[in-house]
Design a protein around this motif. Sequence first.
Motif, mmCIF file in Angstrom:
data_model
loop_
_atom_site.group_PDB
_atom_site.id
_atom_site.type_symbol
_atom_site.label_atom_id
_atom_site.label_comp_id
_atom_site.label_asym_id
_atom_site.label_seq_id
_atom_site.Cartn_x
_atom_site.Cartn_y
_atom_site.Cartn_z
ATOM 1 N N ASP A 1 0.839 -1.197 0.000
ATOM 2 C CA ASP A 1 0.000 0.000 0.000
ATOM 3 C C ASP A 1 0.880 1.257 0.000
ATOM 4 O O ASP A 1 1.985 1.251 0.524
ATOM 5 C CB ASP A 1 -0.898 0.032 1.243
ATOM 6 C CG ASP A 1 -1.893 -1.110 1.298
ATOM 7 O OD1 ASP A 1 -2.658 -1.176 2.268
ATOM 8 O OD2 ASP A 1 -1.897 -1.944 0.347
ATOM 9 N N VAL A 2 0.356 2.324 -0.600
ATOM 10 C CA VAL A 2 1.087 3.586 -0.614
ATOM 11 C C VAL A 2 1.047 4.206 0.772
ATOM 12 O O VAL A 2 -0.013 4.347 1.370
ATOM 13 C CB VAL A 2 0.474 4.548 -1.641
ATOM 14 C CG1 VAL A 2 1.128 5.928 -1.563
ATOM 15 C CG2 VAL A 2 0.618 3.973 -3.048
ATOM 16 N N VAL A 3 2.205 4.580 1.270
ATOM 17 C CA VAL A 3 2.298 5.192 2.590
ATOM 18 C C VAL A 3 2.277 6.711 2.426
ATOM 19 O O VAL A 3 3.032 7.272 1.627
ATOM 20 C CB VAL A 3 3.582 4.754 3.313
ATOM 21 C CG1 VAL A 3 3.706 5.471 4.659
ATOM 22 C CG2 VAL A 3 3.584 3.242 3.511
ATOM 23 N N MET A 4 1.395 7.346 3.193
ATOM 24 C CA MET A 4 1.263 8.798 3.185
ATOM 25 C C MET A 4 1.835 9.332 4.496
ATOM 26 O O MET A 4 1.353 8.960 5.572
ATOM 27 C CB MET A 4 -0.202 9.200 3.031
ATOM 28 C CG MET A 4 -0.877 8.586 1.812
ATOM 29 S SD MET A 4 -0.174 9.142 0.257
ATOM 30 C CE MET A 4 -0.780 10.829 0.219
ATOM 31 N N THR A 5 2.837 10.182 4.397
ATOM 32 C CA THR A 5 3.515 10.685 5.592
ATOM 33 C C THR A 5 3.311 12.182 5.710
ATOM 34 O O THR A 5 3.726 12.950 4.831
ATOM 35 C CB THR A 5 5.019 10.372 5.530
ATOM 36 O OG1 THR A 5 5.210 8.956 5.363
ATOM 37 C CG2 THR A 5 5.710 10.820 6.807
ATOM 38 N N GLN A 6 2.673 12.595 6.780
ATOM 39 C CA GLN A 6 2.417 14.020 7.010
ATOM 40 C C GLN A 6 3.416 14.598 8.003
ATOM 41 O O GLN A 6 3.900 13.908 8.903
ATOM 42 C CB GLN A 6 1.004 14.232 7.565
ATOM 43 C CG GLN A 6 -0.092 14.051 6.536
ATOM 44 C CD GLN A 6 -1.470 14.370 7.090
ATOM 45 O OE1 GLN A 6 -2.383 13.572 6.937
ATOM 46 N NE2 GLN A 6 -1.636 15.531 7.704
ATOM 47 N N SER A 7 3.674 15.889 7.846
ATOM 48 C CA SER A 7 4.467 16.608 8.839
ATOM 49 C C SER A 7 4.093 18.083 8.818
ATOM 50 O O SER A 7 3.729 18.617 7.758
ATOM 51 C CB SER A 7 5.966 16.431 8.566
ATOM 52 O OG SER A 7 6.303 16.990 7.306
ATOM 53 N N PRO A 8 4.112 18.741 9.992
ATOM 54 C CA PRO A 8 4.306 18.098 11.294
ATOM 55 C C PRO A 8 3.036 17.374 11.731
ATOM 56 O O PRO A 8 2.005 17.491 11.070
ATOM 57 C CB PRO A 8 4.593 19.300 12.192
ATOM 58 C CG PRO A 8 3.748 20.398 11.598
ATOM 59 C CD PRO A 8 3.822 20.182 10.098
ATOM 60 N N LEU A 9 3.110 16.645 12.814
ATOM 61 C CA LEU A 9 1.921 15.980 13.333
ATOM 62 C C LEU A 9 1.148 16.895 14.265
ATOM 63 O O LEU A 9 -0.041 16.679 14.518
ATOM 64 C CB LEU A 9 2.308 14.682 14.051
ATOM 65 C CG LEU A 9 3.002 13.639 13.170
ATOM 66 C CD1 LEU A 9 3.243 12.360 13.966
ATOM 67 C CD2 LEU A 9 2.189 13.333 11.928
ATOM 68 N N SER A 10 1.828 17.901 14.797
ATOM 69 C CA SER A 10 1.199 18.901 15.637
ATOM 70 C C SER A 10 1.670 20.274 15.183
ATOM 71 O O SER A 10 2.866 20.462 14.928
ATOM 72 C CB SER A 10 1.568 18.674 17.109
ATOM 73 O OG SER A 10 1.002 19.669 17.930
ATOM 74 N N LEU A 11 0.734 21.218 15.071
ATOM 75 C CA LEU A 11 1.073 22.523 14.530
ATOM 76 C C LEU A 11 0.378 23.617 15.331
ATOM 77 O O LEU A 11 -0.790 23.954 15.070
ATOM 78 C CB LEU A 11 0.670 22.601 13.056
ATOM 79 C CG LEU A 11 1.017 23.865 12.281
ATOM 80 C CD1 LEU A 11 2.512 24.140 12.336
ATOM 81 C CD2 LEU A 11 0.556 23.737 10.826
ATOM 82 N N PRO A 12 1.092 24.203 16.317
ATOM 83 C CA PRO A 12 0.520 25.346 17.033
ATOM 84 C C PRO A 12 0.717 26.606 16.189
ATOM 85 O O PRO A 12 1.814 26.853 15.696
ATOM 86 C CB PRO A 12 1.362 25.407 18.319
ATOM 87 C CG PRO A 12 2.304 24.229 18.255
ATOM 88 C CD PRO A 12 2.393 23.800 16.833
ATOM 89 N N VAL A 13 -0.349 27.358 16.019
ATOM 90 C CA VAL A 13 -0.294 28.534 15.142
ATOM 91 C C VAL A 13 -0.920 29.734 15.838
ATOM 92 O O VAL A 13 -1.894 29.593 16.577
ATOM 93 C CB VAL A 13 -1.052 28.280 13.817
ATOM 94 C CG1 VAL A 13 -0.814 29.409 12.842
ATOM 95 C CG2 VAL A 13 -0.659 26.956 13.198
ATOM 96 N N THR A 14 -0.365 30.905 15.566
ATOM 97 C CA THR A 14 -0.929 32.159 16.073
ATOM 98 C C THR A 14 -2.051 32.607 15.145
ATOM 99 O O THR A 14 -1.922 32.509 13.919
ATOM 100 C CB THR A 14 0.154 33.240 16.133
ATOM 101 O OG1 THR A 14 1.216 32.780 16.991
ATOM 102 C CG2 THR A 14 -0.395 34.547 16.654
ATOM 103 N N GLY A 104 -2.974 9.982 5.275
ATOM 104 C CA GLY A 104 -1.923 10.433 6.159
ATOM 105 C C GLY A 104 -2.366 10.273 7.610
ATOM 106 O O GLY A 104 -3.547 10.060 7.893
ATOM 107 N N GLN A 105 -1.398 10.401 8.538
ATOM 108 C CA GLN A 105 -1.699 10.174 9.953
ATOM 109 C C GLN A 105 -2.507 11.310 10.568
ATOM 110 O O GLN A 105 -3.107 11.153 11.623
ATOM 111 C CB GLN A 105 -0.409 10.035 10.779
ATOM 112 C CG GLN A 105 0.688 9.237 10.125
ATOM 113 C CD GLN A 105 1.672 10.155 9.424
ATOM 114 O OE1 GLN A 105 1.314 10.884 8.484
ATOM 115 N NE2 GLN A 105 2.923 10.112 9.848
ATOM 116 N N GLY A 106 -2.499 12.440 9.920
ATOM 117 C CA GLY A 106 -3.218 13.597 10.440
ATOM 118 C C GLY A 106 -2.284 14.595 11.107
ATOM 119 O O GLY A 106 -1.291 14.217 11.748
ATOM 120 N N THR A 107 -2.594 15.860 10.949
ATOM 121 C CA THR A 107 -1.858 16.961 11.590
ATOM 122 C C THR A 107 -2.840 17.743 12.439
ATOM 123 O O THR A 107 -3.855 18.236 11.925
ATOM 124 C CB THR A 107 -1.227 17.887 10.536
ATOM 125 O OG1 THR A 107 -0.233 17.180 9.804
ATOM 126 C CG2 THR A 107 -0.620 19.116 11.208
#
Lengths: 112, 122
Positions: A1-14, A104-107
């Motif tokens: 299966d095609v692997v989908m890799t997301q980054s970052p996994l956590s994104l704090p934003v102003t 993807g794993q989700g961000t």
Amino acid sequence: DVVMTQSPLSLPVTLGQPASISCRSSQSLVYSDGNTYLSWFQQRPGQSPRRLIYKVSNRDSGVPDRFSGSGSGTDFTLKISRVEADDVGVYFCMQGTHWPETFGQGTKVEIK
Amino acid sequence: VELVQSGPEVKKPGASVKVSCKASGYTFTINGISWVRQAPGQGLEWMGWINPYNGNTKYAPKLQGRVTMTTDTSTNTAYLELRSLISDDTAVYYCARVDIWSGYHVLGVDVWGTGTTVTVSS
């Protein structure tokens, strides 16, 4: 299966600042018809996923133009030009080019 | 366009569960229905899809033999049945409308259902 890799996994934003999420696939997502079937979804807390972008860069109806998608081949990006409080949630990419569809794993986007 | 799913289920290992997904706001037989699940703390997993027009299905290999997807075009409802449940089947199950496809290949989904929590526990 095609692997989908997301980054970052956590994104704090102003609030009011831009945000960018990367999604990389283990194989090229160009389909035999020449299109690239990469979508982006937003899942707000307690809600079902909502599609924002399809075929890399096409916004769904009703999606604010603050959201944009770009990329090609194996590298894709979702950008939010100015983050609003309503944008808090998990964002994930999905490919449909290769069977089976994979995600993807989700961000997790949160406000600082 | 709306997909409304049935309520939460609690099942014992070895039992079966059947989840429904009622569609409204579009012509049910034009678009396929995919099923996707999300186990706690895990990513999303595609389970398969069904074409309501002709009943054709395609299932994920790991679920073959345990899963059946059906539709009732008289009520615009899709069903997912999963048998011989194990604890790893504990997840939120979503249906999603297929808006881009080619033959048996799902290329894109747009609208997602409300989600159904299935808990498998002795």
